[in-house]
Design an enzyme around this catalytic site. Structure first.
Site, PDB file in Angstrom:
ATOM      1  N   SER A 160      17.691  12.179  -9.508  1.00 45.04           N
ATOM      2  CA  SER A 160      18.362  13.631  -8.798  1.00 45.04           C
ATOM      3  C   SER A 160      19.295  12.833  -7.119  1.00 45.04           C
ATOM      4  CB  SER A 160      17.240  13.356  -8.357  1.00 45.04           C
ATOM      5  OG  SER A 160      16.320  14.056  -6.559  1.00 45.04           O
ATOM      6  N   TYR A 172       9.279   9.299  -4.895  1.00 42.38           N
ATOM      7  CA  TYR A 172      10.017   9.524  -5.563  1.00 42.38           C
ATOM      8  C   TYR A 172      11.695   8.968  -5.460  1.00 42.38           C
ATOM      9  CZ  TYR A 172      12.577  13.320  -7.825  1.00 42.38           C
ATOM     10  OH  TYR A 172      13.497  14.055  -8.437  1.00 42.38           O
TER      11      TYR A 172
END
Length: 313
Positions: A160, A172
Site C-alpha cells: 500500500s 495497517y
C-alpha cells in the site's frame, strides 16, 4: 525534450508488450479472492487464459467465484492466520501444479481495520491486522517458495502507499511497512534463482478492506472504551473532527480499481515486471512524494492534517 518523451514512451510500451510465453499453461495462486482486488484479478487472468488457483476465506465466496468463471479457475478455502489452513492450501497447490511449479504467487489477502489514533487501540487490535497482512503473507510465501523457484516465476505482494508513509495509526501501515521490508529482502535472496518479487502500492481505493460497518459507529466504539482520562486529553471535538476527516478520505477514495488489477496482471505476465507499482493518482502525486521528503517536512505536513487535542501544548 519531445524526442526523449517519445523514447520513454516507446521503451515503456515495449516492456509492457514483452510478455512471457505459454501463459495458458502457467499457474497463478491468489489469496483473498472473495471480493475486491483478488476477485477481479482472478477473473481477468482467466480471461487471459491462465490457470488460476484462487483462495477464498468463505465457502460462499468460493462458490460464487467458481460460478462466475470457467474451468480454468479452481478454488480452495484459506485462512492465512491459521498454519494448518496454509499447509493444506500449499499441498492443494502442489498437487495441482505438479513438476512444472507455480508461476506466480499473489499475496493479496488483507484487512484494514481496526485503525485510528494509536493510543485508542489495543495490542489485540494491532495483532488482528498484522497477523493477516504480514505474518500470514510471510507464512504463505514460505510454503509456496519451493514451487515458485521450480517455475522460476514471481511473487507479487500487495502492499500500500501506507507502506511507504504512515498516514494513519493502527496495524495497517505497520503491517504494510513490514510487507515492504520482507519483499525487499526476499527479492535479493531469490535473484539468483531467477525469481522476481514485485510490490503493489495502491493509493486510496474503495474496497471491502474498509469493512461494512458504519465508520462513525466503529470510531465511536473505540472512543467509548477509552479511559476517561484519555478521552479528556483528546476532547470530544478531536473525536468529531478526526472521524469527519476519515469520512472525507473514504468518500474521495477511487472506486475504479482497474489500474490496480492491471498493475497486478503486468507483474504476473510481463518478462520485465517492475519492482514497485503505484496505481492511483494520489499514490503518485501525494503519498510517494511524502515518503521521499525529509522526515521533518513530512511530519509537518501530516501533523497539520490532524485535529488539535484538548491538552495540546
Amino acid at each position: 525534450m519531445a524526442a526523449l518523451t517519445d523514447l520513454s514512451f516507446m521503451y515503456r510500451w515495449f516492456k509492457n508488450c514483452n510478455l512471457v510465453g505459454n501463459l495458458s499453461e502457467k499457474y497463478v495462486f491468489i489469496t483473498g479472492c472473495d471480493s475486491g482486488f483478488g476477485n477481479l484479478l482472478a477473473k481477468q487472468l482467466v480471461d487471459r487464459g491462465m490457470q488460476v488457483l484462487a483462495a477464498c476465506f468463505t465457502e460462499e465466496g468460493s462458490q460464487k467465484l467458481q460460478r462466475d468463471t470457467s474451468y480454468r479457475l479452481q478454488t480452495t478455502l484459506l485462512d492465512v492466520t491459521k498454519s494448518e489452513s496454509i499447509k493444506a492450501a500449499a499441498q492443494w497447490v502442489r498437487d495441482k501444479v505438479g513438476e512444472q511449479g507455480l508461476w506466480a504467487l499473489v499475496n493479496n489477502a488483507g484487512v484494514g481495520l481496526p485503525s485510528g489514533p494509536n493510543e485508542w487501540l489495543t495490542k489485540d487490535d494491532f495483532v488482528k491486522v498484522i497477523n493477516v497482512n504480514l505474518v500470514g503473507l510471510i507464512e504463505v510465501t514460505l510454503h509456496m517458495l519451493p514451487m515458485v523457484k521450480r517455475a522460476r516465476g514471481r511473487v507479487v505482494n500487495m502492499s500500500s502507499s501506507g507502506g511507504r508513509v504512515a498516514v494513519i495509526g493502527g496495524g495497517y501501515c505497520v503491517s504494510k511497512f513490514g510487507v515492504e521490508a520482507f519483499s525487499d529482502s526476499i527479492r535479493r535472496e531469490l535473484y539468483y534463482f531467477g525469481v522476481k518479487v514485485c510490490i503493489i502500492e495502491p493509493g486510496n481505493y474503495r474496497t471491502a478492506i474498509l469493512g461494512k460497518e458504519n465508520l462513525e459507529s466503529r470510531m465511536r466504539k473505540l472512543w467509548e472504551r477509552l479511559p476517561q482520562e484519555t478521552r479528556d486529553s483528546y476532547g470530544e471535538d478531536y473525536f468529531r473532527i478526526y472521524t469527519d476527516k476519515l469520512k472525507n478520505i473514504m468518500q474521495v477514495a477511487e472506486p475504479r480499481v482497474r489500474d490496480v488489477i492491471n498493475s497486478m496482471e503486468h507483474a504476473i505476465v510481463s518478462r520485465s515486471p517492475r519492482i514497485r507499482y503505484n496505481p492511483g493518482l494520489d499514490a503518485k502525486l501525494l503519498y510517494i512524494p511524502l515518503a521521499k521528503l525529509p522526515t521533518p517536512v513530512t511530519d509537518f505536513i501530516l501533523s497539520r492534517y490532524l485535529p488539535r487535542p484538548a491538552d495540546s501544548v
